[in-house]
Design a protein around this motif. Structure first.
Motif, mmCIF file in Angstrom:
data_model
loop_
_atom_site.group_PDB
_atom_site.id
_atom_site.type_symbol
_atom_site.label_atom_id
_atom_site.label_comp_id
_atom_site.label_asym_id
_atom_site.label_seq_id
_atom_site.Cartn_x
_atom_site.Cartn_y
_atom_site.Cartn_z
ATOM 1 N N VAL A 103 16.123 -0.104 26.732
ATOM 2 C CA VAL A 103 15.403 -0.826 26.089
ATOM 3 C C VAL A 103 15.984 -1.788 25.128
ATOM 4 C CG1 VAL A 103 13.517 -0.811 24.150
ATOM 5 C CG2 VAL A 103 13.570 0.954 26.124
ATOM 6 N N PHE A 104 17.259 -1.639 24.489
ATOM 7 C CA PHE A 104 17.766 -2.066 23.680
ATOM 8 C C PHE A 104 19.033 -3.067 23.920
ATOM 9 C CE2 PHE A 104 15.541 1.143 21.419
ATOM 10 C CZ PHE A 104 14.665 0.495 20.363
ATOM 11 N N GLY A 105 19.231 -2.848 25.345
ATOM 12 C CA GLY A 105 20.291 -3.621 26.199
ATOM 13 C C GLY A 105 21.750 -3.120 25.787
ATOM 14 N N ALA B 286 18.430 -11.705 34.786
ATOM 15 C CA ALA B 286 17.467 -10.473 35.223
ATOM 16 C C ALA B 286 17.626 -9.340 34.293
ATOM 17 C CB ALA B 286 17.884 -10.294 36.678
ATOM 18 N N ALA B 287 19.017 -8.947 34.097
ATOM 19 C CA ALA B 287 18.934 -7.866 33.000
ATOM 20 C C ALA B 287 18.267 -7.872 31.714
ATOM 21 C CB ALA B 287 20.353 -7.244 32.939
ATOM 22 N N ALA B 288 18.597 -9.273 31.362
ATOM 23 C CA ALA B 288 18.169 -9.663 29.987
ATOM 24 C C ALA B 288 16.683 -9.479 29.803
ATOM 25 C CB ALA B 288 18.552 -10.792 29.413
ATOM 26 N N ALA B 289 15.882 -9.879 31.044
ATOM 27 C CA ALA B 289 14.661 -10.184 31.227
ATOM 28 C C ALA B 289 13.952 -8.773 31.408
ATOM 29 C CB ALA B 289 14.217 -10.948 32.326
ATOM 30 N N SER B 290 14.709 -7.837 31.956
ATOM 31 C CA SER B 290 14.217 -6.437 32.195
ATOM 32 C C SER B 290 14.200 -5.733 30.808
ATOM 33 C CB SER B 290 15.107 -5.607 33.176
ATOM 34 O OG SER B 290 14.802 -4.304 33.257
ATOM 35 N N ALA B 291 15.285 -5.878 30.035
ATOM 36 C CA ALA B 291 15.520 -5.359 28.818
ATOM 37 C C ALA B 291 14.285 -5.743 27.738
ATOM 38 C CB ALA B 291 16.862 -5.694 28.063
ATOM 39 N N ALA B 292 13.921 -6.921 27.903
ATOM 40 C CA ALA B 292 12.762 -7.656 27.155
ATOM 41 C C ALA B 292 11.530 -7.060 27.556
ATOM 42 C CB ALA B 292 12.919 -9.237 27.229
ATOM 43 N N ASP B 293 11.383 -6.783 28.978
ATOM 44 C CA ASP B 293 10.355 -6.175 29.406
ATOM 45 C C ASP B 293 10.103 -4.770 28.880
ATOM 46 O OD1 ASP B 293 9.606 -8.507 30.551
ATOM 47 O OD2 ASP B 293 10.175 -7.802 32.633
ATOM 48 N N LEU B 294 11.147 -4.046 28.919
ATOM 49 C CA LEU B 294 11.147 -2.699 28.488
ATOM 50 C C LEU B 294 10.774 -2.885 26.884
ATOM 51 C CD1 LEU B 294 14.215 -1.236 30.257
ATOM 52 C CD2 LEU B 294 11.734 -0.650 30.545
#
Length: 226
Positions: A220-222, A1-9
């Protein structure tokens, strides 16, 4: 979920908007004084550099910076300086307080002995205050203020470049090539291609701006502090 959130950002991330916010700290309105396209492209290149090519360094430096950033921002505010300068130690030292360069620059802000002494630091065989984060930051505020006063508040990129090249060298290049009415004096000189500025200094400014873009929006960049 965190990775998806970063991708969305990241999908919503707008470099031009971020750069406009950065230079607004210096009173520059990019609606009337747009950022030169080549400079913008260089910043984009170094955003990739910090987040992909040098991602390991960026992650380590980001974590190292956490204990210092609140103090640095506080000192910058006290000195009435834009907070964007808190990211200068990222490219100077990776937020390492003890590191010494081959040229004998040392500490968070990579002061040479003479520059450190000129801005109130004790640097001798017994004491080296360049490794004290607070004292070195106060000296850096003094130095940055002197650079901004020398080049003018609307030539803030020249002050950034002078941190790398030295103020006298930057002043010589400006005298040779600079359009003193231009908001983007540094880029005018960098684009002259006459060798007055070394490639290291030409790259230093977009590297700094890119570091600020990345570290201002770490989510944004994780980037994490874990």
């Amino acid at each position: 979920a965190a990775a998806a959130s970063a991708a969305d950002l990241r999908a919503e991330f707008d470099l031009d908007r971020e750069l406009s916010r950065l230079v607004a700290q210096f009173g520059v309105d990019t609606r009337t004084r747009p950022i030169p396209q080549r400079m913008r492209d260089e910043v984009e290149h170094f955003v990739t550099f910090w987040t992909e090519d040098k991602r390991g360094f960026t992650e380590r430096a980001y974590r190292r910076g956490q204990p210092h950033l609140e103090m640095i921002r506080r000192e910058l505010r006290a000195a009435q300086l834009p907070e964007v300068f808190c990211y200068l130690p990222f490219i100077e030292s990776g937020y390492r307080t003890e590191v010494t360069s081959t040229a004998s620059a040392r500490g968070l802000w990579q002061f040479m002995p003479s520059t450190g002494r000129a801005h109130g630091l004790q640097v001798d065989e017994n004491v080296d205050e360049r490794t004290d984060p607070l004292l070195a930051t106060r000296a850096a505020c003094s130095y940055i203020n002197s650079l901004l006063n020398m080049f003018g508040p609307n030539a803030f990129l020249c002050a950034v470049a002078a941190y790398n090249k030295g103020e006298n060298g930057m002043a010589r290049c400006l005298k040779k090539n600079g359009n003193w009415r231009s908001t983007w004096k540094f880029w005018d000189v960098a684009s002259a291609g006459d060798g007055c500025l070394k490639q290291e200094t030409i790259e230093y400014v977009p590297r700094f701006l890119a570091a600020a873009v990345v570290l201002r929006r770490p989510e944004v960049f994780g980037l994490t502090t874990d």
